[in-house]
Design an enzyme around this catalytic site. Structure first.
Site, PDB file in Angstrom:
ATOM      1  N   HIS A 175      -7.192   9.916  -1.942  1.00  0.00           N
ATOM      2  CA  HIS A 175      -6.567   9.879  -0.620  1.00  0.00           C
ATOM      3  C   HIS A 175      -7.352  10.620   0.461  1.00  0.00           C
ATOM      4  CE1 HIS A 175      -2.227   9.348   1.095  1.00  0.00           C
ATOM      5  NE2 HIS A 175      -3.129   9.068   2.002  1.00  0.00           N
ATOM      6  N   TYR A 177       3.395   9.632  -0.736  1.00  0.00           N
ATOM      7  CA  TYR A 177       4.469   8.990   0.030  1.00  0.00           C
ATOM      8  C   TYR A 177       5.836   9.167  -0.642  1.00  0.00           C
ATOM      9  CZ  TYR A 177       0.620   6.382   2.302  1.00  0.00           C
ATOM     10  OH  TYR A 177      -0.514   6.015   2.963  1.00  0.00           O
ATOM     11  N   SER A 225     -10.337   6.957   0.369  1.00  0.00           N
ATOM     12  CA  SER A 225      -9.698   6.893   1.679  1.00  0.00           C
ATOM     13  C   SER A 225     -10.103   8.116   2.486  1.00  0.00           C
ATOM     14  CB  SER A 225      -8.172   6.853   1.517  1.00  0.00           C
ATOM     15  OG  SER A 225      -7.528   6.737   2.768  1.00  0.00           O
ATOM     16  N   SER A 281       6.390  -1.253   8.820  1.00  0.00           N
ATOM     17  CA  SER A 281       7.641  -1.193   9.568  1.00  0.00           C
ATOM     18  C   SER A 281       8.787  -1.180   8.574  1.00  0.00           C
ATOM     19  CB  SER A 281       7.788  -2.406  10.504  1.00  0.00           C
ATOM     20  OG  SER A 281       9.001  -2.311  11.248  1.00  0.00           O
ATOM     21  N   GLN A 318     -10.478   3.038   2.716  1.00  0.00           N
ATOM     22  CA  GLN A 318      -9.366   2.904   3.659  1.00  0.00           C
ATOM     23  C   GLN A 318      -9.468   3.990   4.731  1.00  0.00           C
ATOM     24  OE1 GLN A 318      -4.613   3.635   3.399  1.00  0.00           O
ATOM     25  NE2 GLN A 318      -5.378   2.090   1.969  1.00  0.00           N
ATOM     26  N   ARG A 321      10.230  -6.745  12.755  1.00  0.00           N
ATOM     27  CA  ARG A 321       8.855  -6.278  12.935  1.00  0.00           C
ATOM     28  C   ARG A 321       7.986  -6.636  11.734  1.00  0.00           C
ATOM     29  NH1 ARG A 321       8.806  -2.210  16.958  1.00  0.00           N
ATOM     30  NH2 ARG A 321       9.634  -3.302  18.787  1.00  0.00           N
ATOM     31  N   ASP A 352       0.835  -1.201   0.000  1.00  0.00           N
ATOM     32  CA  ASP A 352       0.000   0.000   0.000  1.00  0.00           C
ATOM     33  C   ASP A 352       0.868   1.249   0.000  1.00  0.00           C
ATOM     34  OD1 ASP A 352      -2.880   1.169   0.607  1.00  0.00           O
ATOM     35  OD2 ASP A 352      -1.480   2.218   1.925  1.00  0.00           O
TER      36      ASP A 352
END
Length: 297
Positions: A112, A54, A143, A247, A177, A252, A49
């Site tokens: 988004h 980002y 989202s 992570s 989302q 993790r 995702d």
């Protein structure tokens, strides 16, 4: 309940399938994301995702293309950024996401945030619909939409069907989302989605660790010999959501996927959920319908 596994998938309204466990890359550095996504693939994740905001789509695409896993078995999500919720901007972002990743198609493209005002939200949704028709995107969704935004979207879909020639021409809403966890369960949004078979993805399922130590959570972790993070991911899966733990650390990444050797009871799932409304991330769900938020049109 039937036994869950890391290979589980859920059928979307679009007809495609989405892996039930996702891997989030929010805030994952662009120069590390390739390696980190490859690590996630080793563990068994098949769902990544990302988002245009980002700034790490390129590395995600590199990891997917470099992998020996068939492309058809990997599910990649991106998102049209909060400042690009308009027809023209959304069209551009979709094209840029394809170019950056090097992928022939994007499995899921989301809007988004519910910004831009009603006209631009409708236009951005139309851009997603056209991307599906052109084979650039397979499934679409939103989202951070509140119920009032979702109701508006449903009306936009009806309008587009009338304007564009009938059923299906307004697009198919497959996924939503949100930040969802026991301290922000969003029952109203979940109920809206369940009535329409819209899959609920849960970001921040581990609540950024801010609730570790809560008595109920701690007791379950001790009972099952798992970490509190693992209990929260398992809770999300048993609720029927698609959790998106993230992570950058290999141990993790593995830990967050190691949640298939125990099962919470129905009472434990219910008992962990609270009546709180305590999001730990941004919360555009409460924004007004006329929130323009500096849109690029």
């Amino acid at each position: 309940m039937s036994k869950l596994s890391i290979n589980d998938k859920t059928k979307l309204n679009s007809g495609f399938e989405i892996p039930q466990l996702g891997f989030g890359v929010y805030q994952t550095p662009a120069d590390q994301v390739d390696k980190i996504v490859q690590e996630a693939f080793k563990v068994g994740y098949r769902h990544v995702d990302s988002a245009s905001a980002y700034r790490n789509e390129t590395g995600c695409g590199a990891a997917i293309l470099r992998s020996t896993i068939p492309r058809s078995e990997i599910f990649f999500t991106s998102k049209v950024g909060p400042k690009h919720i308009s027809y023209n901007a959304a069209k551009r972002i979709i094209s840029e996401s394809l170019a950056k990743t090097g992928l022939e198609y994007i499995d899921l493209m989301l809007l988004h945030a519910p910004y831009g005002g009603t006209v631009h939200r409708k236009g951005a949704w139309l851009a997603l619909v056209e991307a599906v028709e052109e084979g650039k995107v397979r499934s679409i969704g939103v989202s951070n939409y509140g119920v009032h935004h979702l109701d508006e979207l449903e009306q936009h879909i009806k309008e587009l069907e009338e304007e564009r020639g009938g059923p299906g021409k307004g697009g198919v809403l497959s996924v939503g989302q949100w930040e969802v966890h026991p301290w922000c369960p969003r029952q109203d949004i979940v109920e809206w989605c369940r009535k329409r078979n819209v899959v609920v993805e849960a970001y921040a399922p581990i609540v950024r660790g801010e609730r570790f130590g809560e008595p109920g959570l701690k007791n379950l972790a001790e009972k099952y010999g798992k970490t509190e993070a693992q209990v929260l991911v398992r809770w999300s899966l048993q609720k029927g959501y698609v959790p998106l733990p993230k992570s950058v650390r290999a141990e993790r990444i593995n830990e967050n996927a190691d949640v298939y050797d125990f099962e919470l009871s129905e009472e434990e799932v219910k008992g962990l959920e609270t009546d709180e409304y305590s999001p730990v991330c941004w919360d555009p769900t409460t924004s007004e319908l006329d929130n323009y938020s500096g849109q690029e049109v």
